[in-house]
Scaffold this motif. Structure first.
Motif, PDB file in Angstrom:
ATOM      1  N   ASP A 126       5.035 -24.522 -35.267  1.00  0.00           N
ATOM      2  CA  ASP A 126       3.804 -23.760 -35.401  1.00  0.00           C
ATOM      3  C   ASP A 126       2.637 -24.716 -35.642  1.00  0.00           C
ATOM      4  OD1 ASP A 126       5.550 -21.628 -35.312  1.00  0.00           O
ATOM      5  OD2 ASP A 126       5.343 -21.111 -37.426  1.00  0.00           O
ATOM      6  N   CYS A 127       1.478 -24.402 -35.031  1.00  0.00           N
ATOM      7  CA  CYS A 127       0.288 -25.225 -35.218  1.00  0.00           C
ATOM      8  C   CYS A 127      -0.948 -24.378 -34.917  1.00  0.00           C
ATOM      9  CB  CYS A 127       0.323 -26.461 -34.318  1.00  0.00           C
ATOM     10  SG  CYS A 127       0.191 -26.089 -32.560  1.00  0.00           S
ATOM     11  N   TYR A 128      -2.112 -24.979 -35.041  1.00  0.00           N
ATOM     12  CA  TYR A 128      -3.364 -24.346 -34.645  1.00  0.00           C
ATOM     13  C   TYR A 128      -3.844 -24.984 -33.351  1.00  0.00           C
ATOM     14  CZ  TYR A 128      -3.780 -22.399 -39.343  1.00  0.00           C
ATOM     15  OH  TYR A 128      -3.561 -21.721 -40.524  1.00  0.00           O
ATOM     16  N   GLY A 129      -4.375 -24.170 -32.462  1.00  0.00           N
ATOM     17  CA  GLY A 129      -5.092 -24.651 -31.289  1.00  0.00           C
ATOM     18  C   GLY A 129      -6.567 -24.490 -31.584  1.00  0.00           C
ATOM     19  N   ILE A 130      -7.329 -25.535 -31.365  1.00  0.00           N
ATOM     20  CA  ILE A 130      -8.770 -25.492 -31.625  1.00  0.00           C
ATOM     21  C   ILE A 130      -9.473 -25.624 -30.282  1.00  0.00           C
ATOM     22  CG2 ILE A 130     -10.697 -26.571 -32.827  1.00  0.00           C
ATOM     23  CD1 ILE A 130      -8.471 -27.680 -34.780  1.00  0.00           C
ATOM     24  N   VAL A 131     -10.158 -24.550 -29.878  1.00  0.00           N
ATOM     25  CA  VAL A 131     -10.812 -24.506 -28.579  1.00  0.00           C
ATOM     26  C   VAL A 131     -12.312 -24.365 -28.799  1.00  0.00           C
ATOM     27  CG1 VAL A 131     -10.967 -23.286 -26.374  1.00  0.00           C
ATOM     28  CG2 VAL A 131      -8.779 -23.402 -27.583  1.00  0.00           C
ATOM     29  N   LYS A 132     -13.064 -25.253 -28.160  1.00  0.00           N
ATOM     30  CA  LYS A 132     -14.524 -25.213 -28.266  1.00  0.00           C
ATOM     31  C   LYS A 132     -15.103 -24.986 -26.873  1.00  0.00           C
ATOM     32  CE  LYS A 132     -18.588 -27.551 -29.938  1.00  0.00           C
ATOM     33  NZ  LYS A 132     -19.161 -28.698 -30.615  1.00  0.00           N
ATOM     34  N   ASN A 133     -16.047 -24.064 -26.787  1.00  0.00           N
ATOM     35  CA  ASN A 133     -16.759 -23.810 -25.542  1.00  0.00           C
ATOM     36  C   ASN A 133     -17.903 -24.818 -25.459  1.00  0.00           C
ATOM     37  OD1 ASN A 133     -18.342 -22.921 -23.416  1.00  0.00           O
ATOM     38  ND2 ASN A 133     -18.023 -20.757 -23.889  1.00  0.00           N
ATOM     39  N   ILE A 134     -17.774 -25.819 -24.600  1.00  0.00           N
ATOM     40  CA  ILE A 134     -18.799 -26.860 -24.467  1.00  0.00           C
ATOM     41  C   ILE A 134     -19.646 -26.648 -23.217  1.00  0.00           C
ATOM     42  CG2 ILE A 134     -17.563 -28.582 -25.829  1.00  0.00           C
ATOM     43  CD1 ILE A 134     -16.598 -29.844 -23.217  1.00  0.00           C
ATOM     44  N   GLY A 135     -19.477 -25.496 -22.586  1.00  0.00           N
ATOM     45  CA  GLY A 135     -20.248 -25.172 -21.383  1.00  0.00           C
ATOM     46  C   GLY A 135     -21.342 -24.168 -21.679  1.00  0.00           C
ATOM     47  N   ASP A 136     -21.866 -23.598 -20.614  1.00  0.00           N
ATOM     48  CA  ASP A 136     -22.969 -22.640 -20.721  1.00  0.00           C
ATOM     49  C   ASP A 136     -22.541 -21.197 -20.542  1.00  0.00           C
ATOM     50  OD1 ASP A 136     -24.851 -24.696 -21.079  1.00  0.00           O
ATOM     51  OD2 ASP A 136     -25.003 -24.999 -18.905  1.00  0.00           O
ATOM     52  N   ARG A 137     -21.275 -20.973 -20.260  1.00  0.00           N
ATOM     53  CA  ARG A 137     -20.778 -19.618 -19.990  1.00  0.00           C
ATOM     54  C   ARG A 137     -19.620 -19.264 -20.913  1.00  0.00           C
ATOM     55  NH1 ARG A 137     -25.035 -19.004 -17.346  1.00  0.00           N
ATOM     56  NH2 ARG A 137     -25.169 -19.619 -15.190  1.00  0.00           N
ATOM     57  N   PRO A 138     -19.506 -17.988 -21.276  1.00  0.00           N
ATOM     58  CA  PRO A 138     -18.354 -17.571 -22.085  1.00  0.00           C
ATOM     59  C   PRO A 138     -17.068 -17.585 -21.256  1.00  0.00           C
ATOM     60  CG  PRO A 138     -19.683 -15.672 -21.481  1.00  0.00           C
ATOM     61  CD  PRO A 138     -20.412 -16.884 -20.987  1.00  0.00           C
ATOM     62  N   PHE A 139     -15.951 -17.684 -21.949  1.00  0.00           N
ATOM     63  CA  PHE A 139     -14.645 -17.567 -21.316  1.00  0.00           C
ATOM     64  C   PHE A 139     -13.690 -16.952 -22.321  1.00  0.00           C
ATOM     65  CE2 PHE A 139     -14.783 -21.903 -22.999  1.00  0.00           C
ATOM     66  CZ  PHE A 139     -13.575 -22.024 -23.655  1.00  0.00           C
ATOM     67  N   THR A 140     -12.426 -16.818 -21.952  1.00  0.00           N
ATOM     68  CA  THR A 140     -11.437 -16.158 -22.806  1.00  0.00           C
ATOM     69  C   THR A 140     -10.262 -17.097 -23.069  1.00  0.00           C
ATOM     70  OG1 THR A 140     -12.027 -14.028 -21.832  1.00  0.00           O
ATOM     71  CG2 THR A 140      -9.946 -14.125 -23.024  1.00  0.00           C
ATOM     72  N   ILE A 141      -9.791 -17.065 -24.308  1.00  0.00           N
ATOM     73  CA  ILE A 141      -8.559 -17.748 -24.699  1.00  0.00           C
ATOM     74  C   ILE A 141      -7.461 -16.689 -24.652  1.00  0.00           C
ATOM     75  CG2 ILE A 141      -7.344 -18.926 -26.570  1.00  0.00           C
ATOM     76  CD1 ILE A 141     -10.141 -19.559 -27.746  1.00  0.00           C
ATOM     77  N   ARG A 142      -6.334 -17.026 -24.031  1.00  0.00           N
ATOM     78  CA  ARG A 142      -5.216 -16.086 -23.971  1.00  0.00           C
ATOM     79  C   ARG A 142      -3.989 -16.737 -24.593  1.00  0.00           C
ATOM     80  NH1 ARG A 142      -2.148 -15.505 -18.986  1.00  0.00           N
ATOM     81  NH2 ARG A 142      -4.001 -16.445 -18.062  1.00  0.00           N
ATOM     82  N   ILE A 143      -3.351 -16.028 -25.515  1.00  0.00           N
ATOM     83  CA  ILE A 143      -2.113 -16.471 -26.151  1.00  0.00           C
ATOM     84  C   ILE A 143      -0.987 -15.609 -25.583  1.00  0.00           C
ATOM     85  CG2 ILE A 143      -0.914 -16.888 -28.339  1.00  0.00           C
ATOM     86  CD1 ILE A 143      -3.641 -18.331 -28.134  1.00  0.00           C
ATOM     87  N   GLN A 144       0.052 -16.268 -25.070  1.00  0.00           N
ATOM     88  CA  GLN A 144       1.198 -15.563 -24.503  1.00  0.00           C
ATOM     89  C   GLN A 144       2.491 -16.139 -25.051  1.00  0.00           C
ATOM     90  OE1 GLN A 144      -0.365 -14.637 -20.028  1.00  0.00           O
ATOM     91  NE2 GLN A 144       1.741 -15.181 -20.251  1.00  0.00           N
ATOM     92  N   GLN A 145       3.512 -15.305 -24.995  1.00  0.00           N
ATOM     93  CA  GLN A 145       4.870 -15.765 -25.246  1.00  0.00           C
ATOM     94  C   GLN A 145       5.678 -15.274 -24.050  1.00  0.00           C
ATOM     95  OE1 GLN A 145       6.931 -14.329 -28.750  1.00  0.00           O
ATOM     96  NE2 GLN A 145       8.013 -16.271 -28.902  1.00  0.00           N
ATOM     97  N   THR A 146       6.144 -16.190 -23.247  1.00  0.00           N
ATOM     98  CA  THR A 146       6.732 -15.935 -21.930  1.00  0.00           C
ATOM     99  C   THR A 146       5.742 -15.080 -21.129  1.00  0.00           C
ATOM    100  OG1 THR A 146       8.143 -14.178 -22.847  1.00  0.00           O
ATOM    101  CG2 THR A 146       9.122 -16.336 -22.561  1.00  0.00           C
TER     102      THR A 146
END
Length: 118
Positions: A52-72
């Motif tokens: 188990d850990c943390y994912g750290i995602v930063k939006n460094i662009g000019d547009r929004p996007f989505t983070i998706r977490i999946q298991q299989t």
């Protein structure tokens, strides 16, 4: 002396070559897996793979996007991330982290990982 200099140069080159890419440009409608499918298929190197850990995602662009977490094949969570925003998401063992850009715009992201300290 020459051998020492050559050795240092080679080690430096190997270090820079082995470093994981942490910044990404995603084309419209290009979903990219960051981690979770194993060696050779991940876009980033998660030093905490298999735990188990943390994912750290930063939006460094000019547009929004989505983070998706999946298991299989099961989507656990979808998290929107706005311009300039940073999200810290919990990645349990076996979870996959995806970045999904807006279907009409380029997205830019930075991805890192952090150990969960309990």
């Amino acid at each position: 002396m020459k051998k020492s200099i050559i050795a240092v140069c080679l080690l430096s080159l190997l270090y820079f070559e082995a470093r994981a890419q942490t910044e990404f440009i995603l084309e419209p409608s290009q979903s990219m897996i960051m981690t979770g499918k194993g060696t050779g298929q991940d876009a980033t190197i998660n030093p905490f793979y298999g735990e188990d850990c943390y994912g750290i995602v930063k939006n460094i662009g000019d547009r929004p996007f989505t983070i998706r977490i999946q298991q299989t094949e099961n989507v656990i969570e979808e998290i929107p991330i706005e311009k300039g925003e940073t999200k810290k998401v919990k990645l349990l063992k076996g979870y996959e982290l995806y970045l999904d850009p807006n279907p009409e715009d380029l997205a830019k992201a930075s991805v890192d990982y952090e150990k969960i300290i309990e």
